[in-house]
Design an enzyme around this catalytic site. Structure first.
Site, PDB file in Angstrom:
ATOM      1  CG  HIS A 245      -0.288   0.049   2.603  1.00 35.92           C
ATOM      2  ND1 HIS A 245      -0.003  -0.746   3.249  1.00 35.92           N
ATOM      3  CD2 HIS A 245      -0.042   1.254   3.526  1.00 35.92           C
ATOM      4  CE1 HIS A 245       0.631  -0.582   4.496  1.00 35.92           C
ATOM      5  NE2 HIS A 245       0.673   0.729   4.417  1.00 35.92           N
TER       6      HIS A 245
ATOM      7  CD  GLU B  69      -1.796   3.165   6.538  1.00 36.74           C
ATOM      8  OE1 GLU B  69      -0.721   2.984   5.923  1.00 36.74           O
ATOM      9  OE2 GLU B  69      -1.700   3.162   7.911  1.00 36.74           O
TER      10      GLU B  69
HETATM   11 CO    CO Z   1       1.016   1.642   6.207  1.00 37.45          CO
END
Ligand code: CO
Length: 134
Positions: free
Chosen positions: A79, A130
């Site tokens: 991510h 995120e």
């Molecule tokens: Co992270």
């Protein structure tokens, strides 16, 4: 909405080997490993001038990155984390536009002690995002 790139997270099958590779081959400054039991990972931080890289391996049976490593046995990018000034305002704005927040939609305390949320990769062109309140 988006601020700085806070980090890029890479899942690896062997944390010591990955930390060693970044140190020796790439000449990077790498932290000592630490365990984030609540997030099911053991990780090191690679410090770069403009951001950081998190190298992580699964920790514990319920690790959320275990399945990722089964699908990608040699590891891979997991991510990207972007900073936002107000995570609740960001979430509300995204949800109004139909974006899906993973889990119950409530910010959780992330690996850096700050509130974070994850956005569904299918809404963002195949990348897990995120958001972290800076
Ligand atoms: Co992270």
């Amino acid at each position: 909405m988006l601020g700085r790139l806070n980090h890029v997270a890479i899942v690896v099958p062997d944390l010591e080997a990955a930390a060693d590779g970044y140190r020796k081959m790439l000449g990077a400054v790498v932290s000592e490993p630490h365990i984030e039991a609540a997030h099911g990972v053991r990780l090191v931080f690679v410090d770069l001038p403009n951001t950081k890289i998190e190298l992580m391996e699964p920790y514990g049976e319920a690790s959320p990155v275990k399945a990722y490593l089964e699908k990608n046995p040699s590891g891979g990018m997991h991510h990207v984390c972007y900073e936002v000034a107000d995570i609740s305002a960001a979430r509300d704005q995204l949800q109004r536009q139909g974006a899906r927040i993973l889990g119950d939609g409530k910010p959780k305390i992330g690996a850096h002690g700050k509130p974070v949320l994850f956005l569904h990769p299918k809404d963002f062109f195949g990348t897990l995002i995120e958001l972290e309140q800076a």
